[in-house]
Each structure stands twice: as structure tokens, then as C-alpha cells.
Design an enzyme around this catalytic site. Structure first.
Site, PDB file in Angstrom:
ATOM      1  N   LEU A   1      55.120  40.984  41.658  1.00 18.25           N
ATOM      2  CA  LEU A   1      54.978  39.828  42.268  1.00 18.25           C
ATOM      3  C   LEU A   1      55.329  38.461  42.128  1.00 18.25           C
ATOM      4  CD1 LEU A   1      52.354  38.424  44.581  1.00 18.25           C
ATOM      5  CD2 LEU A   1      50.986  37.842  42.742  1.00 18.25           C
TER       6      LEU A   1
ATOM      7  N   GLU B   1      51.971  33.498  44.554  1.00 18.08           N
ATOM      8  CA  GLU B   1      51.986  32.325  45.088  1.00 18.08           C
ATOM      9  C   GLU B   1      51.528  30.784  44.562  1.00 18.08           C
ATOM     10  OE1 GLU B   1      49.315  33.470  48.724  1.00 18.08           O
ATOM     11  OE2 GLU B   1      48.988  31.683  48.399  1.00 18.08           O
TER      12      GLU B   1
ATOM     13  N   HIS C   1      50.133  43.608  49.686  1.00 19.90           N
ATOM     14  CA  HIS C   1      49.119  43.026  48.646  1.00 19.90           C
ATOM     15  C   HIS C   1      47.475  43.314  48.233  1.00 19.90           C
ATOM     16  CE1 HIS C   1      48.863  40.464  45.543  1.00 19.90           C
ATOM     17  NE2 HIS C   1      48.500  39.354  46.277  1.00 19.90           N
ATOM     18  N   TYR C   2      46.989  43.599  49.503  1.00 23.59           N
ATOM     19  CA  TYR C   2      45.671  43.222  49.844  1.00 23.59           C
ATOM     20  C   TYR C   2      45.076  44.288  50.766  1.00 23.59           C
ATOM     21  CZ  TYR C   2      41.247  41.715  48.846  1.00 23.59           C
ATOM     22  OH  TYR C   2      39.926  41.719  48.705  1.00 23.59           O
TER      23      TYR C   2
ATOM     24  N   GLY D   1      37.636  46.773  36.445  1.00 23.61           N
ATOM     25  CA  GLY D   1      39.050  45.533  36.746  1.00 23.61           C
ATOM     26  C   GLY D   1      37.632  44.578  36.805  1.00 23.61           C
TER      27      GLY D   1
ATOM     28  N   GLN E   1      46.939  42.992  53.808  1.00 19.17           N
ATOM     29  CA  GLN E   1      47.821  41.909  53.716  1.00 19.17           C
ATOM     30  C   GLN E   1      49.280  41.974  52.935  1.00 19.17           C
ATOM     31  OE1 GLN E   1      46.702  38.508  50.150  1.00 19.17           O
ATOM     32  NE2 GLN E   1      45.853  37.631  52.894  1.00 19.17           N
TER      33      GLN E   1
ATOM     34  N   ARG F   1      43.396  37.997  54.002  1.00 20.90           N
ATOM     35  CA  ARG F   1      42.511  36.524  52.934  1.00 20.90           C
ATOM     36  C   ARG F   1      43.336  35.204  52.685  1.00 20.90           C
ATOM     37  NH1 ARG F   1      43.565  37.026  47.190  1.00 20.90           N
ATOM     38  NH2 ARG F   1      44.692  39.079  47.288  1.00 20.90           N
ATOM     39  N   LEU F   2      42.436  34.543  51.981  1.00 21.93           N
ATOM     40  CA  LEU F   2      43.452  33.259  51.412  1.00 21.93           C
ATOM     41  C   LEU F   2      43.651  33.968  49.995  1.00 21.93           C
ATOM     42  CD1 LEU F   2      41.663  29.801  52.111  1.00 21.93           C
ATOM     43  CD2 LEU F   2      43.864  31.320  53.492  1.00 21.93           C
TER      44      LEU F   2
ATOM     45  N   HIS G   1      52.221  39.988  50.857  1.00 21.05           N
ATOM     46  CA  HIS G   1      52.524  38.461  50.216  1.00 21.05           C
ATOM     47  C   HIS G   1      53.396  38.377  50.690  1.00 21.05           C
ATOM     48  CE1 HIS G   1      52.166  35.614  46.984  1.00 21.05           C
ATOM     49  NE2 HIS G   1      51.488  35.830  46.404  1.00 21.05           N
TER      50      HIS G   1
ATOM     51  N   PHE H   1      46.493  26.105  46.380  1.00 17.66           N
ATOM     52  CA  PHE H   1      47.413  27.896  46.994  1.00 17.66           C
ATOM     53  C   PHE H   1      47.452  27.945  48.673  1.00 17.66           C
ATOM     54  CE2 PHE H   1      46.871  31.515  44.704  1.00 17.66           C
ATOM     55  CZ  PHE H   1      47.309  31.901  43.636  1.00 17.66           C
TER      56      PHE H   1
ATOM     57  N   ARG I   1      49.119  33.494  53.915  1.00 17.88           N
ATOM     58  CA  ARG I   1      50.050  34.273  53.759  1.00 17.88           C
ATOM     59  C   ARG I   1      50.451  34.809  55.365  1.00 17.88           C
ATOM     60  NH1 ARG I   1      47.242  36.939  48.341  1.00 17.88           N
ATOM     61  NH2 ARG I   1      47.697  35.060  47.269  1.00 17.88           N
TER      62      ARG I   1
HETATM   63  C1  LIG Z   1      50.197  41.332  41.426  1.00 18.19           C
HETATM   64  C2  LIG Z   1      48.709  41.544  42.177  1.00 18.19           C
HETATM   65  C3  LIG Z   1      47.875  39.721  41.297  1.00 18.19           C
HETATM   66  C4  LIG Z   1      47.409  38.845  42.185  1.00 18.19           C
HETATM   67  N1  LIG Z   1      46.902  37.786  41.500  1.00 18.19           N
HETATM   68  C5  LIG Z   1      45.248  37.599  42.063  1.00 18.19           C
HETATM   69  C6  LIG Z   1      45.440  36.436  42.479  1.00 18.19           C
HETATM   70  O1  LIG Z   1      46.081  35.415  41.315  1.00 18.19           O
HETATM   71  N2  LIG Z   1      44.145  35.740  42.264  1.00 18.19           N
HETATM   72  C7  LIG Z   1      42.986  36.553  42.950  1.00 18.19           C
HETATM   73  O2  LIG Z   1      42.017  36.103  43.729  1.00 18.19           O
HETATM   74  N3  LIG Z   1      43.048  37.730  43.541  1.00 18.19           N
HETATM   75  C8  LIG Z   1      45.295  38.411  43.863  1.00 18.19           C
HETATM   76  N4  LIG Z   1      45.468  39.536  43.847  1.00 18.19           N
HETATM   77  C9  LIG Z   1      44.568  40.221  43.856  1.00 18.19           C
HETATM   78  C10 LIG Z   1      43.437  40.782  43.176  1.00 18.19           C
HETATM   79  O3  LIG Z   1      44.073  41.139  42.165  1.00 18.19           O
HETATM   80  C11 LIG Z   1      42.809  41.942  43.324  1.00 18.19           C
HETATM   81  O4  LIG Z   1      41.834  42.346  44.637  1.00 18.19           O
HETATM   82  C12 LIG Z   1      41.734  42.362  42.571  1.00 18.19           C
HETATM   83  O5  LIG Z   1      42.067  42.046  40.828  1.00 18.19           O
HETATM   84  C13 LIG Z   1      40.725  44.207  42.490  1.00 18.19           C
HETATM   85  O6  LIG Z   1      40.154  44.371  41.341  1.00 18.19           O
HETATM   86  P1  LIG Z   1      38.657  44.835  41.514  1.00 18.19           P
HETATM   87  O7  LIG Z   1      38.347  45.400  40.265  1.00 18.19           O
HETATM   88  O8  LIG Z   1      37.879  45.049  43.166  1.00 18.19           O
HETATM   89  O9  LIG Z   1      40.214  46.773  41.104  1.00 18.19           O
HETATM   90  P2  LIG Z   1      40.851  47.177  40.596  1.00 18.19           P
HETATM   91  O10 LIG Z   1      40.929  46.191  39.658  1.00 18.19           O
HETATM   92  O11 LIG Z   1      41.787  47.461  41.199  1.00 18.19           O
HETATM   93  O12 LIG Z   1      40.426  47.865  39.434  1.00 18.19           O
HETATM   94  C14 LIG Z   1      39.757  49.218  40.238  1.00 18.19           C
HETATM   95  C15 LIG Z   1      38.995  50.133  39.165  1.00 18.19           C
HETATM   96  O13 LIG Z   1      38.540  51.621  39.783  1.00 18.19           O
HETATM   97  C16 LIG Z   1      39.320  52.579  38.495  1.00 18.19           C
HETATM   98  N5  LIG Z   1      39.814  53.681  39.654  1.00 18.19           N
HETATM   99  C17 LIG Z   1      40.174  53.814  40.504  1.00 18.19           C
HETATM  100  N6  LIG Z   1      39.826  55.281  41.409  1.00 18.19           N
HETATM  101  C18 LIG Z   1      39.102  55.938  39.995  1.00 18.19           C
HETATM  102  C19 LIG Z   1      38.465  57.880  40.292  1.00 18.19           C
HETATM  103  N7  LIG Z   1      39.306  57.722  41.244  1.00 18.19           N
HETATM  104  N8  LIG Z   1      38.135  56.972  39.059  1.00 18.19           N
HETATM  105  C20 LIG Z   1      37.550  56.415  38.150  1.00 18.19           C
HETATM  106  N9  LIG Z   1      38.188  54.783  38.080  1.00 18.19           N
HETATM  107  C21 LIG Z   1      38.636  55.167  39.213  1.00 18.19           C
HETATM  108  C22 LIG Z   1      40.492  52.374  37.652  1.00 18.19           C
HETATM  109  O14 LIG Z   1      40.871  52.738  36.102  1.00 18.19           O
HETATM  110  C23 LIG Z   1      39.873  50.721  37.371  1.00 18.19           C
HETATM  111  O15 LIG Z   1      39.378  50.440  36.305  1.00 18.19           O
HETATM  112  C24 LIG Z   1      46.466  40.203  42.938  1.00 18.19           C
HETATM  113  C25 LIG Z   1      46.992  41.304  43.342  1.00 18.19           C
HETATM  114  C26 LIG Z   1      47.939  41.728  42.798  1.00 18.19           C
HETATM  115  C27 LIG Z   1      48.434  42.965  43.240  1.00 18.19           C
END
Ligand SMILES: Cc1cc2nc3c(=O)[nH]c(=O)nc-3n(C[C@H](O)[C@H](O)[C@H](O)COP(=O)(O)OP(=O)(O)OC[C@H]3O[C@@H](n4cnc5c(N)ncnc54)[C@H](O)[C@@H]3O)c2cc1C
Length: 569
Positions: A244, A247, A347-348, A14, A232, A382-383, A234, A118, A278
Site C-alpha cells: 500500500l 491514501e 484491499h478490504y 489485531g 474494496q 468503505r471510506l 485501493h 482522506f 476509493r
Molecule cells: C496496508 C493496509 C493499510 C491500511 N491502512 C488503514 C488506515 O490507515 N486506516 C484504516 O482505517 N484502515 C486501514 N486499513 C484497513 C485496516 O488496517 C484493517 O481493516 C484492520 O486493521 C483489520 O483489523 P482486525 O482487527 O479486524 O483484523 P487483523 O488486524 O487482520 O487481525 C486478525 C487477527 O486474527 C488472527 N487470526 C486469523 N485467523 C486465525 C486463526 N485461524 N486462528 C487464530 N488466529 C487467527 C490473526 O493472527 C490476527 O491476530 C489498512 C489495510 C491495509 C491492508
């Protein structure tokens, strides 16, 4: 068993994982692996919609102190303030870096990067790319990663366990879903960036794949997980799917309306209205619904409205095109002409793997970043827009720390013993049999029903106790899951069994932590303990794995600038 070796293993692709991999790969000596259980660009982060918070306009009146204060107050004072200060200082650099890496940020008419309102932020601070911010951030990071030849990708590979010896990292076990191979990747350093686990709730904004695997693996390996009771909700999950409605829809001026067509936030937070934090908006919505001012929805999903009509077609099409598309495709509603049905949706995860300010976990050679980690930036709430910014900031920090660490570790630590690997292979492939009586899908559904009904926006001691009993019952039934498919290639039945195991362990921690915490703070709102209690509960919860359930411990909150005061808006 076949073994591969990489200096640095980034688990998750991610925003946090990609940013960490780029930073690690900038060290040309480092051989970096990035692993994802889905194709890299399908990671949950592509869903992020509304924006990424950073101080970009000091000349307009924004400042690090203001962003930090908003975050601390939003967190109901449970965040570590040194972490918050570092975050606000680093976030703007990441926005500019992404700009240099090609992201098409939305602009003001004078060409500067645009920023929008936001919830809980007292300045228009969310930088955005329409309402597809996560997608464009992922794309810019992905493109940048292509420049580094020292990165190996493992797409569609499920990591089943983290191997440690004493207090140091050894490697991870990997099931390649596309070939069925099971192998070890030995490493000197690991960065866990596996995201959150809200898929334990039925009504959620999360991707189906967000099942908290990395969090659960870390917990079982002996790493403490912190503040998991803070989940959290949402305020604007689309009914009935939970998808979603960003926001930014409220940030751009959308109204929340009850069944009397009243902007009900007037009663709860008149100074902030729809852009209050939120936790507060979600509680206000549930109160409106419980007091009979909602609309009847399917399966108990009574709802309220978000109304965008007064924004006009041009603004909706320019700033919120995806929201319009989602409402039209999933609900056959065009927000230009009709309000959208919404209610609070899981959501979070504010909590996660316990890390220090540099993203290091208590085990040598293991870092964590993004939603899987808890550096205590978000505290009890979280904000909005602070998460993607956190993923970028601690992606960079952990990638850098891991790269420096491996430069000093010339040799790989000894590989894990073959017998241990065989045990893990058996745990993955033979623990569930075709003669089992339970279905992984039904167990997950029962868990989701329990979490939705007992561990939601409002909780009580007895609702949490009921949830704990149910989770324990589901854990007992888990070994009897039936898996008919004995193959190893894309065995999704087996994968579901492994994921539900992870979700159950984490749900147990959430509920145990929430049961112990007899106060209301941020997103943890207990009707039987409705006040915040700084005397007894201004502290972080740490949960350690034991075979009979989590052992809880507590550590102090770091307060550097602001003593806790009543949280008023
Ligand atoms: C719909 C939605 C909209 C959002 N919009 C916003 C926003 O506008 N602004 C904001 O700040 N936040 C937003 N958030 C929150 C934010 O998107 C997330 O908190 C953030 O993207 C998480 O990113 P990450 O890199 O930590 O993990 P993720 O993007 O969840 O990535 C996890 C990774 O781990 C890998 N993985 C997991 N388990 C395994 C495993 N067992 N083996 C191998 N790989 C694995 C997955 O394949 C993936 O690649 C939003 C959340 C949602 C649900």
C-alpha cells in the site's frame, strides 16, 4: 483430548481483538483468552498506515452528521444508518482513550491532535501517527493489555473450528503451531476478530496471513456472512508488489498522473480530484489504463503514477516517512525526486459475519468485530480511515457485551463430544496425504489469477460465471493436496492447505453474491448492469453455507435519516 477453559475467547489480536480483550478484561471476574495464529504484534493491523477517522474539531465545522453523511454517501446507501450514527458518536471517545493509553498522535503546531484529508471525507478527519497509525495503535493497545492479569495469550495458535450446539457457543479447536498440540478451549463467549481475506487476490495490499479463516469457520458453523461481493480496491497499490501507498499520500496533496502527465481525476471528479472515494478513483485508473494512458508494467500490471515531488522533502519525511522507505526499498525510487508506480490493489472486505448493532451474531454467545464482521457500517464502499475506527468502536462494544454476558453464565456449557473433537483433529491432520497430486501453493495462485482477472474493479456476468466455474474446479481438486511433512510443529504446508480451503469457500460466496446482484453499487461495478438499482437491490446479501455452495437470502437496509439519492461529488 486435553481441554482448557476460559470465560471469554477473543479470536484474533489485531486492533479489534486487542480492544475487545481489554474491554472484556476490565470485568475482573472474566477469565479472558486471546488467540492469534501469528505473534500478537504481527497481526495484519500493524500495517494500517494513514489514519483513523473521528470528529475531533466540532468548533472548526466538523460534526457527527457530516461524518455520518460522508459515510452513507460513500457506502452508496447500502449501510445501516443507525449503525453509522453510533459509530460516529463513539469514534472520538476511542481517539481520546488511545491518547490516554499513550499513543503518540501527530500534532498541530498548537499542540492539538492533527487531522488530515482522506478520500470521500468532506472534512480533514483522519487522526494519525505519521504513516504508521496501525503500528502505534497496536502498540498502545498491547501496552494497555499488559495491565490485566486475567488475560491468557495463545500466540501462534491456529484455530481450526468453532464449536456450537444447537444455537449456542461451546468452544474452539486449537492447533498450537509451536508445540504441535491440538486441544479444545471451552468458553462461554467468543469474539471473532480474525480480519479479512483479500489474500485470495494476487495483487493485494494485505499481509500474507490474512486468509479469512474466522470468516470461513463462522460460515461453516452456520453463521450467515453478509455483503461479501463488495471488495474494496485501493487506488494506490505499489507496482509490482501491491504494497500500500497510503491514501494519506493523496490526502497530503499527492497527484495522480497518467502517461501524458495529466492529473486525470480532473475528468472524472473535478470537485474531489485525488481524494474522491476509493471505488471511483480505482475505476478512473482502470479506465485510463484501458484507454492507453497507463505505463506498461510487468505481468500485465500496467500502472499510473502518484507524484509527491511538489510536497517537498520536509513534508514527505515528516508525514509520509514509511511511504518513502517502502518506495526506496522495494522499487529503488525516492519519491522526493521521482513519481511512484501504482494501480488498484485488493484491499478490504466491506462484507463479513452478519452482526447486529451490538456486534452479536445469530448464535448465542458469539460476537464479531473488525474487518471479519459486517455490521453494515461501510455498505458498498468503505471510506478510508473508517476501518481502524470501526475496529476500536466495535472492539469495545463486543468486549463489554461479552463481559456482561458471562457474568450471568455461572457454569460453562457442556463440552463438545470427544468424537466430534477427534473428527476435527482428523480433518486437520490427515485429510491431506503425501500421495496427493496437487500443491496448495499452485491452487492458491490459480485462485488469485482468477480473482484478479474476473472479479476485479470491473466485473460482468460472464466474468463472474467463469470465476465460479474455476472456483468449483479448484474445490474439487482441493482434497488431493499433497502434504509431505507429517509433523505437527510449524507444518506450513498443512497450514497453506487449510488456508486455501478457507479462501475458496469465501471466494465462492463473493462470486455467487456478485453474480446474483445485477446492478452496480459502490465497489461492485458490473459493466453489463452499469446502473445502481434501488428498486431491486437496495438490500443486504446473506450467504448461508451448504455443502454444494452458498444459499443466498436478503434483508433490508436500515434507513433512518437519508433516503438514497444519486451519488454525486
Ligand atoms: C496496508 C493496509 C493499510 C491500511 N491502512 C488503514 C488506515 O490507515 N486506516 C484504516 O482505517 N484502515 C486501514 N486499513 C484497513 C485496516 O488496517 C484493517 O481493516 C484492520 O486493521 C483489520 O483489523 P482486525 O482487527 O479486524 O483484523 P487483523 O488486524 O487482520 O487481525 C486478525 C487477527 O486474527 C488472527 N487470526 C486469523 N485467523 C486465525 C486463526 N485461524 N486462528 C487464530 N488466529 C487467527 C490473526 O493472527 C490476527 O491476530 C489498512 C489495510 C491495509 C491492508
Amino acid at each position: 483430548m486435553m481441554a482448557r477453559k476460559h470465560d471469554i475467547i477473543v479470536l484474533g489480536s489485531g486492533i479489534a481483538g486487542l480492544r475487545a480483550a481489554i474491554e472484556a478484561a476490565r470485568n475482573p471476574e472474566a477469565d479472558v483468552a486471546i488467540i492469534s495464529k501469528v505473534q500478537l504484534m504481527r497481526s495484519h493491523s500493524v500495517c494500517a498506515e494513514g489514519g483513523t477517522a473521528a470528529v475531533m474539531q466540532p468548533e472548526g465545522g466538523d460534526s457527527f452528521e457530516l461524518h455520518a453523511w460522508d459515510t452513507v454517501r460513500g457506502a452508496d446507501f447500502l449501510c445501516d444508518q443507525d449503525v453509522v450514527m453510533r459509530f460516529v458518536e463513539e469514534a472520538p471517545k476511542e481517539i481520546l482513550l488511545l491518547e490516554h493509553w499513550g499513543i503518540p498522535w501527530s500534532r498541530c503546531s498548537d499542540g492539538r491532535i492533527a487531522q488530515r484529508q482522506f478520500g470521500g471525507h468532506s472534512y480533514n478527519r483522519a487522526v494519525f501517527a505519521a504513516d504508521k497509525t496501525g503500528f502505534f495503535e497496536m502498540q498502545a493497545l498491547y501496552d494497555t493489555l499488559q495491565k490485566y492479569a486475567n488475560v491468557t495469550r495463545y500466540d501462534e495458535c491456529y484455530v481450526s473450528s468453532i464449536l456450537t450446539e444447537g444455537n449456542s457457543f461451546r468452544g474452539v479447536t486449537v492447533w498450537d503451531l509451536t508445540s504441535g498440540e491440538f486441544f479444545l478451549i471451552q468458553g462461554k463467549a467468543l469474539i471473532i476478530a480474525t480480519g479479512g481475506a483479500c489474500r485470495m487476490f494476487g495483487f493485494t495490499t494485505y499481509s500474507l496471513t490474512a486468509t479469512g479463516d474466522g470468516l470461513a469457520m463462522a460460515y461453516r458453523t452456520g453463521l450467515p456472512v453478509k455483503d461479501l461481493e463488495f471488495v474494496q480496491f485501493h487506488p494506490t497499490g505499489l507496482v509490482p508488489s501491491g504494497i500500500l501507498i497510503t491514501e494519506a499520500a493523496r490526502g497530503e496533496g499527492g497527484y495522480l498522473l497518467n502517461n501524458k502527465d495529466e492529473r486525470f481525476m480532473e475528468k472524472y471528479v473535478p470537485a474531489k480530484m485525488e481524494v474522491a472515494p476509493r471505488d471511483i478513483v480505482s475505476r478512473s485508473e482502470i479506465t485510463e489504463i484501458e484507454e492507453g494512458r497507463g505505463f506498461p508494467g510487468p505481468d500485465g500490471l500496467d500502472y499510473l503514477h502518484i507524484d509527491l515531488r511538489h510536497l517537498g522533502a520536509d513534508k514527505i519525511n515528516e508525514r509520509l516517512p514509511m511511504i518513502r522507505e517502502v518506495a526506496m526499498k522495494f522499487n529503488f525510487i525516492d519519491p522526493i525526486y521521482e513519481p511512484i508506480p501504482i494501480r488498484p490493489s485488493a484491499h478490504y472486505f466491506m462484507g463479513g459475519i452478519h452482526i447486529d448493532i451490538d456486534g452479536a451474531t445469530p448464535i448465542e454467545g458469539i460476537w464479531a468485530a473488525g474487518e471479519a464482521a459486517c455490521g453494515s457500517l461501510h455498505g458498498a464502499n468503505r471510506l478510508g480511515a473508517n476501518s481502524t475506527a470501526e475496529c476500536l468502536v466495535w472492539g469495545k462494544i463486543t468486549g463489554d457485551k461479552a463481559a456482561k454476558y458471562i457474568s450471568k453464565q455461572k457454569a460453562f456449557p457442556p463440552a463438545a463430544k470427544e468424537a466430534r473433537l477427534k473428527d476435527e483433529e482428523a480433518r486437520v491432520f490427515t485429510r491431506f496425504s503425501p500421495s496427493g497430486k496437487e500443491s496448495a501453493y499452485s491452487l492458491r495462485k490459480e485462485l488469485q489469477k482468477t480473482m484478479d482477472s474476473q472479479v476485479g474493479v470491473f466485473r460482468t456476468g460472464s466474468s463472474l460465471e467463469a470465476a465460479l466455474n474455476k472456483i468449483k474446479e479448484l474445490k474439487q481438486r482441493l482434497p488431493d493436496i499433497r502434504v509431505n511433512d507429517r509433523g505437527r510443529v510449524y507444518n506450513t504446508d498443512l497450514l497453506s492447505g487449510l488456508e486455501v480451503d478457507n479462501l475458496l469457500d469465501l471466494a465462492e460466496v463473493i462470486v455467487a453474491g456478485g453474480l446474483a446482484r445485477t446492478e452496480s453499487r459502490g465497489a461492485h461495478s458490473r459493466r453489463d448492469s452499469p446502473k445502481r438499482d434501488d428498486v431491486n437491490w437496495l438490500k443486504h446479501t446473506l450467504a448461508y453455507y451448504t455443502p454444494t455452495g452458498p444459499r443466498l437470502d436478503y434483508i433490508p437496509v436500515t434507513i433512518t435519516m437519508w433516503q438514497p439519492v444519486e451519488r454525486k461529488y
